[in-house]
Design a protein around this motif. Structure first.
Motif, mmCIF file in Angstrom:
data_model
loop_
_atom_site.group_PDB
_atom_site.id
_atom_site.type_symbol
_atom_site.label_atom_id
_atom_site.label_comp_id
_atom_site.label_asym_id
_atom_site.label_seq_id
_atom_site.Cartn_x
_atom_site.Cartn_y
_atom_site.Cartn_z
ATOM 1 N N ARG A 62 14.772 -26.613 13.855
ATOM 2 C CA ARG A 62 13.591 -25.942 13.280
ATOM 3 C C ARG A 62 13.498 -26.383 11.826
ATOM 4 N N GLU A 63 14.536 -26.458 11.127
ATOM 5 C CA GLU A 63 14.185 -26.871 9.647
ATOM 6 C C GLU A 63 14.067 -28.441 9.609
ATOM 7 N N ALA A 64 14.938 -29.119 10.663
ATOM 8 C CA ALA A 64 14.658 -30.344 10.568
ATOM 9 C C ALA A 64 13.494 -31.067 10.962
ATOM 10 N N GLU A 65 12.490 -30.234 12.139
ATOM 11 C CA GLU A 65 11.252 -30.610 12.413
ATOM 12 C C GLU A 65 10.355 -30.213 11.132
ATOM 13 N N ARG A 66 10.597 -29.164 10.419
ATOM 14 C CA ARG A 66 9.722 -29.190 9.247
ATOM 15 C C ARG A 66 9.603 -30.030 8.084
ATOM 16 N N LEU A 67 11.023 -30.544 8.070
ATOM 17 C CA LEU A 67 11.151 -31.840 6.940
ATOM 18 C C LEU A 67 10.482 -33.103 7.642
ATOM 19 N N GLU A 68 10.521 -32.997 9.015
ATOM 20 C CA GLU A 68 10.080 -34.293 9.589
ATOM 21 C C GLU A 68 8.492 -34.300 9.857
ATOM 22 N N ALA A 118 3.673 -47.600 3.835
ATOM 23 C CA ALA A 118 3.934 -46.495 5.097
ATOM 24 C C ALA A 118 5.238 -46.904 5.542
ATOM 25 N N LEU A 119 5.492 -48.088 5.807
ATOM 26 C CA LEU A 119 6.722 -48.471 6.838
ATOM 27 C C LEU A 119 8.061 -48.437 5.590
ATOM 28 N N MET A 120 7.899 -48.702 4.462
ATOM 29 C CA MET A 120 9.063 -48.508 3.527
ATOM 30 C C MET A 120 9.331 -46.954 3.116
ATOM 31 N N ALA A 121 8.112 -46.317 3.160
ATOM 32 C CA ALA A 121 8.302 -44.951 2.766
ATOM 33 C C ALA A 121 8.802 -44.184 4.169
ATOM 34 N N TYR A 122 8.449 -44.523 5.075
ATOM 35 C CA TYR A 122 8.784 -44.039 6.470
ATOM 36 C C TYR A 122 10.444 -43.918 6.702
ATOM 37 N N ASN A 123 11.112 -45.276 6.439
ATOM 38 C CA ASN A 123 12.583 -45.477 6.396
ATOM 39 C C ASN A 123 13.264 -44.734 5.449
ATOM 40 N N LYS A 124 12.827 -44.782 4.296
ATOM 41 C CA LYS A 124 13.199 -43.948 3.089
ATOM 42 C C LYS A 124 13.424 -42.328 3.274
ATOM 43 N N LEU A 125 12.163 -41.835 3.773
ATOM 44 C CA LEU A 125 11.994 -40.371 4.007
ATOM 45 C C LEU A 125 12.807 -39.982 5.210
ATOM 46 N N VAL A 156 15.681 -36.931 5.465
ATOM 47 C CA VAL A 156 15.899 -35.881 6.648
ATOM 48 C C VAL A 156 16.957 -36.109 7.277
ATOM 49 N N ALA A 157 17.764 -37.112 7.381
ATOM 50 C CA ALA A 157 19.117 -37.461 8.071
ATOM 51 C C ALA A 157 19.976 -36.638 6.953
ATOM 52 N N ALA A 191 19.601 -34.437 4.748
ATOM 53 C CA ALA A 191 19.675 -33.069 4.606
ATOM 54 C C ALA A 191 19.868 -32.183 5.954
ATOM 55 N N GLN A 192 19.682 -32.818 7.052
ATOM 56 C CA GLN A 192 20.266 -32.207 8.499
ATOM 57 C C GLN A 192 21.773 -32.178 8.392
ATOM 58 N N ASN A 193 22.311 -33.409 8.017
ATOM 59 C CA ASN A 193 23.972 -33.582 7.857
ATOM 60 C C ASN A 193 24.526 -32.384 7.080
ATOM 61 N N ARG A 194 23.888 -31.882 5.852
ATOM 62 C CA ARG A 194 24.191 -31.099 5.121
ATOM 63 C C ARG A 194 24.185 -29.664 5.614
ATOM 64 N N LEU A 195 22.997 -29.395 6.635
ATOM 65 C CA LEU A 195 22.930 -28.331 7.156
ATOM 66 C C LEU A 195 23.777 -27.918 8.297
ATOM 67 N N GLU A 196 24.241 -29.114 9.097
ATOM 68 C CA GLU A 196 24.793 -29.247 10.025
ATOM 69 C C GLU A 196 26.535 -28.766 9.668
ATOM 70 N N ALA A 197 26.854 -29.345 8.386
ATOM 71 C CA ALA A 197 28.312 -29.116 7.792
ATOM 72 C C ALA A 197 28.391 -27.878 7.273
ATOM 73 N N PHE A 198 27.371 -27.325 6.545
ATOM 74 C CA PHE A 198 27.260 -25.780 6.167
ATOM 75 C C PHE A 198 27.346 -24.898 7.340
ATOM 76 N N ALA A 199 26.646 -25.110 8.420
ATOM 77 C CA ALA A 199 26.936 -24.336 9.857
ATOM 78 C C ALA A 199 28.043 -24.132 10.274
ATOM 79 N N ASP A 200 28.610 -25.361 10.500
ATOM 80 C CA ASP A 200 30.089 -25.269 11.063
ATOM 81 C C ASP A 200 31.158 -24.545 10.023
ATOM 82 N N GLU A 201 30.905 -24.712 8.746
ATOM 83 C CA GLU A 201 31.999 -24.093 7.846
ATOM 84 C C GLU A 201 31.332 -22.444 7.824
#
Length: 237
Positions: free
Chosen positions: A128-134, A198-205, A209-210, A212-222
């Motif tokens: 849900r958080e990833a969808e909000r960010l994306e 738009a293309l450059m910003a899409y790749n950067k943003l 998101v990736a 942030a999602q990795n940080r959330l998954e790492a915290f969830a595992d811990e």
């Protein structure tokens, strides 16, 4: 004086400013240009909004991790966060703690499967958080891929109109051809102006998101490991 120079000086000066190119373009080309300019403005509003959002998200996650690993009681932290809206890492923590408390409020009858339920709650909250960010990033991707072709459509239409006007006037001199071609090519330039950022910003943003999602998954595992140990302790007691 050279006759060629005299002819060039005597030729009327053509205004090739952006406003003139737009104003003298065909109505279809004008609509294409206005649509691309509106798309560009929309892109920049999304880029600015998401850049600020991701900066706040990083700061919020850093602040939450500092508090979480400071040794503060999980119950006390949950009470502070459950009474106000939370996002990102705090939302993951609150969702897991809410499921934890519900299980023990029922007399502990469903503790055996609590660890699996917490993992599911964590996964759903992260998604849900990833969808909000994306959200709205698909707009950038769509504009980046379609804007050049829309601009090209305006260019083709403008060139067709210019050639038709040349055929009617029966005058194919460069002074007659150049303004119409320039007006048509201006549509492609605006399309690229909208698509490239738009293309450059899409790749950067999308990379943000990736991360942030990795940080959330790492915290969830811990956090899941911490709660799993407490469940085992309660079952063994």
């Amino acid at each position: 004086m050279n006759p060629a120079v005299e002819i060039a000086q005597a030729a009327p000066q053509v205004d090739m400013s952006f406003w003139t190119l737009f104003w003298h373009a065909h109505i279809v080309v004008k609509l294409v240009m206005m649509g691309l300019l509106a798309a560009s403005i929309w892109c920049w509003s999304i880029i600015i909004d998401k850049t600020l959002l991701y900066r706040r998200t990083r700061q919020d996650m850093d602040a939450f991790e500092e508090v979480f690993w400071s040794g503060r009681s999980l119950e006390e932290l949950y009470r502070d966060l459950s009474n106000r809206p939370v996002n990102d890492m705090a939302a993951v923590f609150v969702a897991a703690m809410r499921e934890w408390k519900r299980s023990f409020e029922n007399g502990g009858r469903s503790v055996a499967s609590l660890s699996a339920r917490i993992d599911k709650v964590l996964d759903v909250t992260i998604q849900r958080e990833a969808e909000r960010l994306e959200s709205k990033l698909l707009v950038l991707s769509t504009i980046a891929s379609s804007a050049p072709f829309i601009g090209l459509f305006g260019t083709v239409w403008g060139i067709m109109t210019s050639f038709t006007a040349i055929a009617v006037s029966k005058n194919s001199s460069l002074a007659v051809v150049a303004p119409g071609i320039a007006e048509a090519l201006f549509a492609t330039a605006i399309g690229l102006f909208a698509a490239i950022p738009a293309l450059m910003a899409y790749n950067k943003l999308q990379a943000e998101v990736a991360k942030a999602q990795n940080r959330l998954e790492a915290f969830a595992d811990e956090f899941s490991a911490i709660l799993s140990r407490q469940i085992d302790e309660r079952l063994a007691a």
